[in-house]
Design a protein around this motif. Structure first.
Motif, PDB file in Angstrom:
ATOM      1  N   SER A 135       0.799  -1.229   0.000  1.00  0.00           N
ATOM      2  CA  SER A 135       0.000   0.000   0.000  1.00  0.00           C
ATOM      3  C   SER A 135       0.831   1.278   0.000  1.00  0.00           C
ATOM      4  CB  SER A 135      -0.933   0.019   1.220  1.00  0.00           C
ATOM      5  OG  SER A 135      -0.194  -0.127   2.414  1.00  0.00           O
ATOM      6  N   ARG A 136       2.055   1.219   0.498  1.00  0.00           N
ATOM      7  CA  ARG A 136       2.935   2.388   0.521  1.00  0.00           C
ATOM      8  C   ARG A 136       4.366   1.930   0.221  1.00  0.00           C
ATOM      9  NH1 ARG A 136       1.809   7.192   3.108  1.00  0.00           N
ATOM     10  NH2 ARG A 136      -0.339   6.576   2.652  1.00  0.00           N
ATOM     11  N   PRO A 137       4.628   1.432  -1.000  1.00  0.00           N
ATOM     12  CA  PRO A 137       5.929   0.821  -1.305  1.00  0.00           C
ATOM     13  C   PRO A 137       7.081   1.817  -1.219  1.00  0.00           C
ATOM     14  CG  PRO A 137       4.619   1.097  -3.301  1.00  0.00           C
ATOM     15  CD  PRO A 137       3.716   1.408  -2.158  1.00  0.00           C
ATOM     16  N   LYS A 138       8.236   1.291  -0.797  1.00  0.00           N
ATOM     17  CA  LYS A 138       9.463   2.082  -0.772  1.00  0.00           C
ATOM     18  C   LYS A 138       9.988   2.253  -2.203  1.00  0.00           C
ATOM     19  CE  LYS A 138      12.437   0.889   2.443  1.00  0.00           C
ATOM     20  NZ  LYS A 138      13.302   0.084   3.316  1.00  0.00           N
ATOM     21  N   ALA A 139      10.907   3.191  -2.359  1.00  0.00           N
ATOM     22  CA  ALA A 139      11.511   3.401  -3.678  1.00  0.00           C
ATOM     23  C   ALA A 139      12.189   2.132  -4.162  1.00  0.00           C
ATOM     24  CB  ALA A 139      12.498   4.562  -3.626  1.00  0.00           C
ATOM     25  N   GLU A 140      12.820   1.425  -3.214  1.00  0.00           N
ATOM     26  CA  GLU A 140      13.422   0.130  -3.545  1.00  0.00           C
ATOM     27  C   GLU A 140      13.494  -0.724  -2.297  1.00  0.00           C
ATOM     28  OE1 GLU A 140      18.125   0.713  -3.393  1.00  0.00           O
ATOM     29  OE2 GLU A 140      17.202   1.880  -5.017  1.00  0.00           O
ATOM     30  N   GLY A 141      13.418  -2.024  -2.477  1.00  0.00           N
ATOM     31  CA  GLY A 141      13.499  -2.947  -1.353  1.00  0.00           C
ATOM     32  C   GLY A 141      12.190  -3.069  -0.597  1.00  0.00           C
ATOM     33  N   SER A 142      12.240  -3.849   0.492  1.00  0.00           N
ATOM     34  CA  SER A 142      11.071  -4.125   1.319  1.00  0.00           C
ATOM     35  C   SER A 142      11.268  -3.550   2.719  1.00  0.00           C
ATOM     36  CB  SER A 142      10.853  -5.637   1.425  1.00  0.00           C
ATOM     37  OG  SER A 142       9.920  -5.961   2.432  1.00  0.00           O
ATOM     38  N   TYR A 143      10.154  -3.252   3.362  1.00  0.00           N
ATOM     39  CA  TYR A 143      10.216  -2.811   4.756  1.00  0.00           C
ATOM     40  C   TYR A 143      10.792  -3.897   5.665  1.00  0.00           C
ATOM     41  CZ  TYR A 143       7.347   1.248   3.511  1.00  0.00           C
ATOM     42  OH  TYR A 143       6.874   2.421   2.952  1.00  0.00           O
ATOM     43  N   ARG A 144      10.718  -5.145   5.230  1.00  0.00           N
ATOM     44  CA  ARG A 144      11.283  -6.230   6.037  1.00  0.00           C
ATOM     45  C   ARG A 144      12.779  -6.014   6.293  1.00  0.00           C
ATOM     46  NH1 ARG A 144       8.956 -12.062   5.724  1.00  0.00           N
ATOM     47  NH2 ARG A 144       6.758 -11.784   5.172  1.00  0.00           N
ATOM     48  N   GLU A 145      13.451  -5.303   5.407  1.00  0.00           N
ATOM     49  CA  GLU A 145      14.888  -5.062   5.569  1.00  0.00           C
ATOM     50  C   GLU A 145      15.184  -4.185   6.783  1.00  0.00           C
ATOM     51  OE1 GLU A 145      15.860  -3.345   1.829  1.00  0.00           O
ATOM     52  OE2 GLU A 145      15.388  -5.176   0.699  1.00  0.00           O
ATOM     53  N   GLN A 146      14.166  -3.526   7.340  1.00  0.00           N
ATOM     54  CA  GLN A 146      14.362  -2.663   8.509  1.00  0.00           C
ATOM     55  C   GLN A 146      14.208  -3.419   9.825  1.00  0.00           C
ATOM     56  OE1 GLN A 146      12.026   0.690   5.985  1.00  0.00           O
ATOM     57  NE2 GLN A 146      12.006   1.048   8.179  1.00  0.00           N
ATOM     58  N   ILE A 147      13.797  -4.700   9.776  1.00  0.00           N
ATOM     59  CA  ILE A 147      13.640  -5.481  11.008  1.00  0.00           C
ATOM     60  C   ILE A 147      14.991  -5.630  11.698  1.00  0.00           C
ATOM     61  CG2 ILE A 147      13.046  -7.739  11.961  1.00  0.00           C
ATOM     62  CD1 ILE A 147      10.948  -7.996   9.735  1.00  0.00           C
ATOM     63  N   THR A 148      15.020  -5.298  12.988  1.00  0.00           N
ATOM     64  CA  THR A 148      16.253  -5.338  13.778  1.00  0.00           C
ATOM     65  C   THR A 148      15.966  -6.051  15.092  1.00  0.00           C
ATOM     66  OG1 THR A 148      16.905  -3.194  12.858  1.00  0.00           O
ATOM     67  CG2 THR A 148      18.071  -3.934  14.824  1.00  0.00           C
ATOM     68  N   TYR A 149      16.762  -7.033  15.425  1.00  0.00           N
ATOM     69  CA  TYR A 149      16.597  -7.742  16.698  1.00  0.00           C
ATOM     70  C   TYR A 149      17.310  -6.969  17.806  1.00  0.00           C
ATOM     71  CZ  TYR A 149      14.903 -11.597  13.858  1.00  0.00           C
ATOM     72  OH  TYR A 149      14.186 -12.360  12.983  1.00  0.00           O
ATOM     73  N   VAL A 150      16.605  -6.777  18.947  1.00  0.00           N
ATOM     74  CA  VAL A 150      17.174  -6.050  20.075  1.00  0.00           C
ATOM     75  C   VAL A 150      17.104  -6.925  21.322  1.00  0.00           C
ATOM     76  CG1 VAL A 150      16.537  -3.806  19.090  1.00  0.00           C
ATOM     77  CG2 VAL A 150      14.963  -4.946  20.681  1.00  0.00           C
ATOM     78  N   LYS A 151      17.839  -6.530  22.323  1.00  0.00           N
ATOM     79  CA  LYS A 151      17.899  -7.275  23.585  1.00  0.00           C
ATOM     80  C   LYS A 151      16.506  -7.426  24.170  1.00  0.00           C
ATOM     81  CE  LYS A 151      19.978  -7.025  28.215  1.00  0.00           C
ATOM     82  NZ  LYS A 151      20.795  -6.179  29.124  1.00  0.00           N
ATOM     83  N   ASP A 152      16.184  -8.629  24.614  1.00  0.00           N
ATOM     84  CA  ASP A 152      14.870  -8.895  25.170  1.00  0.00           C
ATOM     85  C   ASP A 152      14.663  -8.108  26.451  1.00  0.00           C
ATOM     86  OD1 ASP A 152      12.384  -9.999  25.218  1.00  0.00           O
ATOM     87  OD2 ASP A 152      13.044 -12.084  25.406  1.00  0.00           O
ATOM     88  N   ARG A 153      13.392  -7.811  26.759  1.00  0.00           N
ATOM     89  CA  ARG A 153      13.110  -7.089  27.992  1.00  0.00           C
ATOM     90  C   ARG A 153      13.034  -8.070  29.163  1.00  0.00           C
ATOM     91  NH1 ARG A 153       6.929  -5.543  26.354  1.00  0.00           N
ATOM     92  NH2 ARG A 153       5.891  -7.442  27.040  1.00  0.00           N
ATOM     93  N   PRO A 154      13.292  -7.594  30.381  1.00  0.00           N
ATOM     94  CA  PRO A 154      13.225  -8.476  31.552  1.00  0.00           C
ATOM     95  C   PRO A 154      11.815  -9.030  31.751  1.00  0.00           C
ATOM     96  CG  PRO A 154      14.354  -6.416  32.084  1.00  0.00           C
ATOM     97  CD  PRO A 154      13.741  -6.242  30.736  1.00  0.00           C
ATOM     98  N   GLY A 155      11.727 -10.307  32.127  1.00  0.00           N
ATOM     99  CA  GLY A 155      10.439 -10.917  32.442  1.00  0.00           C
ATOM    100  C   GLY A 155       9.479 -11.002  31.276  1.00  0.00           C
ATOM    101  N   HIS A 156      10.021 -11.115  30.054  1.00  0.00           N
ATOM    102  CA  HIS A 156       9.174 -11.121  28.866  1.00  0.00           C
ATOM    103  C   HIS A 156       8.443 -12.458  28.746  1.00  0.00           C
ATOM    104  CE1 HIS A 156       8.939  -9.990  24.297  1.00  0.00           C
ATOM    105  NE2 HIS A 156       7.762 -10.009  24.899  1.00  0.00           N
ATOM    106  N   ASP A 157       7.119 -12.439  28.929  1.00  0.00           N
ATOM    107  CA  ASP A 157       6.328 -13.668  28.851  1.00  0.00           C
ATOM    108  C   ASP A 157       6.419 -14.262  27.450  1.00  0.00           C
ATOM    109  OD1 ASP A 157       5.502 -13.461  31.486  1.00  0.00           O
ATOM    110  OD2 ASP A 157       3.732 -12.291  30.970  1.00  0.00           O
ATOM    111  N   ARG A 158       6.531 -15.599  27.388  1.00  0.00           N
ATOM    112  CA  ARG A 158       6.774 -16.268  26.113  1.00  0.00           C
ATOM    113  C   ARG A 158       5.512 -16.364  25.257  1.00  0.00           C
ATOM    114  NH1 ARG A 158      11.100 -16.432  22.961  1.00  0.00           N
ATOM    115  NH2 ARG A 158      11.272 -18.350  21.731  1.00  0.00           N
ATOM    116  N   ARG A 159       4.386 -16.696  25.888  1.00  0.00           N
ATOM    117  CA  ARG A 159       3.181 -16.909  25.088  1.00  0.00           C
ATOM    118  C   ARG A 159       1.947 -16.585  25.907  1.00  0.00           C
ATOM    119  NH1 ARG A 159       0.342 -22.244  24.720  1.00  0.00           N
ATOM    120  NH2 ARG A 159      -1.374 -21.952  23.244  1.00  0.00           N
ATOM    121  N   TYR A 160       1.004 -15.914  25.250  1.00  0.00           N
ATOM    122  CA  TYR A 160      -0.344 -15.730  25.789  1.00  0.00           C
ATOM    123  C   TYR A 160      -1.329 -16.344  24.799  1.00  0.00           C
ATOM    124  CZ  TYR A 160       1.824 -11.781  28.338  1.00  0.00           C
ATOM    125  OH  TYR A 160       2.632 -10.981  29.098  1.00  0.00           O
ATOM    126  N   ALA A 161      -2.372 -16.951  25.319  1.00  0.00           N
ATOM    127  CA  ALA A 161      -3.451 -17.458  24.468  1.00  0.00           C
ATOM    128  C   ALA A 161      -4.734 -17.451  25.288  1.00  0.00           C
ATOM    129  CB  ALA A 161      -3.141 -18.869  23.978  1.00  0.00           C
TER     130      ALA A 161
END
Length: 353
Positions: A271-297
């Motif tokens: 819906s709002r394409p970049k000039a080139e490439g995909s927005y997926r290229e901006q995904i960056t992994y960062v340090k997890d937060r303390p006490g981060h629950d693994r799964r909710y359902a």
């Protein structure tokens, strides 16, 4: 008239807007207008005599007593809360004050008001407390979803204070007979959400060319609930729920955080394409937060069985609506994402990259 607390926040404002559009019954809207409260969200109600907004703190007993005496609501819907886990890690005191002390103060005011009502109004009165699935703690991959009988096991200051507020609400029913209802919902998303939360943060960062910060390995699982569905469920619980009962509200949409971000990128690519490439290229992994629950359902079968509610949106339809709304309302996003919020983002994510 009904009284809504936190009605300038994300879920509360969506509820007020939907309520007035769908029922026409008047709303007394109480909000302290902290960083996450935004009167701009309520602009469509400007001049609507059925919407009465009062800036007030639920911890102010005198103000609560006066408002209840003046407006005489038939129900209180309690949305007001500090709600962001990361903020609770950095500053838990505000969460204790609003979520625990505030709920206690509101319950005391409600009880004092309720006992003065004539018999028929007293029997019809309801105090509906909006809570979260995070009070139940974390699930492993093979655990069954949370039900209304799942033991509480909160793992963050946020979820601990919400658990405390849930227990207070329960106690006021069993001790004093106050006709309460409690709902525990899964992760909400949709229009007007403050951009510290995952989905609006990723949309804003993607469009700004910034990194898309994903905690840890990105495999933490959440059940996603479109806010319009949540509001519809609350209306049904208010109308048909049994006093003293709790009801889980979920979207039946378990998704890994990384999959949510990737799907968002795909929608933006279309819906709002970049000039080139995909927005997926901006995904960056960062340090997890303390006490981060693994799964909710969430197991929401009781809600469907007893009050006849189930979600109208799939994750795909709800997310598409959400992305379109944020693209069409950049002015609202820019307004709320200025000033103090930017300082918060810098403080929270700078140490994790």
């Amino acid at each position: 008239m009904i009284l809504v607390t936190g009605g300038a926040g994300f879920i509360g404002s969506n509820f007020v807007l939907d309520w007035l559009q769908g029922t026409g019954e008047s709303v007394l809207n109480i909000d302290k207008l902290t960083y996450a409260g935004n009167l701009g969200t309520l602009e469509p109600l400007h001049g609507n005599v059925k919407h009465v907004f009062v800036r007030a703190d639920i911890c102010d007993r005198g103000a609560m007593d006066a408002l209840l005496a003046e407006h005489k609501p038939r129900a209180i819907l309690h949305f007001a809360a500090e709600s962001h886990v990361d903020r609770s890690i950095h500053g838990p005191a505000d969460f204790v004050q609003t979520n625990v002390v505030g709920t206690f103060t509101l319950l005391e005011a409600a009880r004092a008001y309720w006992i003065t009502l004539p018999a028929a109004q007293k029997a019809a009165f309801r105090f509906l407390h909006v809570s979260t699935d995070e009070v139940f703690g974390s699930l492993s991959e093979d655990d069954p979803p949370f039900s209304e009988t799942t033991p509480y096991a909160p793992n963050s200051p946020y979820s601990a204070t919400k658990a405390g507020s849930d227990h207070l609400v329960r106690a006021y029913h069993h001790t004093y007979g106050l006709p309460v209802l409690t709902t525990n919902c899964s992760n909400n998303y949709g229009p007007y959400q403050f951009p510290e939360k995952l989905i609006p943060l990723m949309i804003a960062n993607a469009l700004a060319g910034k990194p898309l910060p994903v905690y840890g390995d990105g495999n933490n699982v959440r059940d996603w609930l479109y806010v319009g569905d949540h509001c519809a469920a609350i209306r049904r619980v208010l109308a048909d729920g049994k006093p003293g009962e709790t009801y889980n509200i979920g979207g039946w949409n378990e998704k890994k955080n990384l999959d949510v971000v990737s799907t968002l990128c795909d929608l933006l690519d279309a819906s709002r394409p970049k000039a080139e490439g995909s927005y997926r290229e901006q995904i960056t992994y960062v340090k997890d937060r303390p006490g981060h629950d693994r799964r909710y359902a969430i197991d929401a079968r009781k809600l469907e069985r007893e009050v006849g509610w189930k979600p109208a949106e799939t994750f795909e339809t709800g997310l598409a609506k959400t992305v379109r709304w944020y693209l069409d309302n950049r002015e609202w996003v820019d307004e709320v994402a200025s000033g103090e919020y930017q300082k918060w983002v810098e403080a929270n994510y700078a140490e994790r990259v």
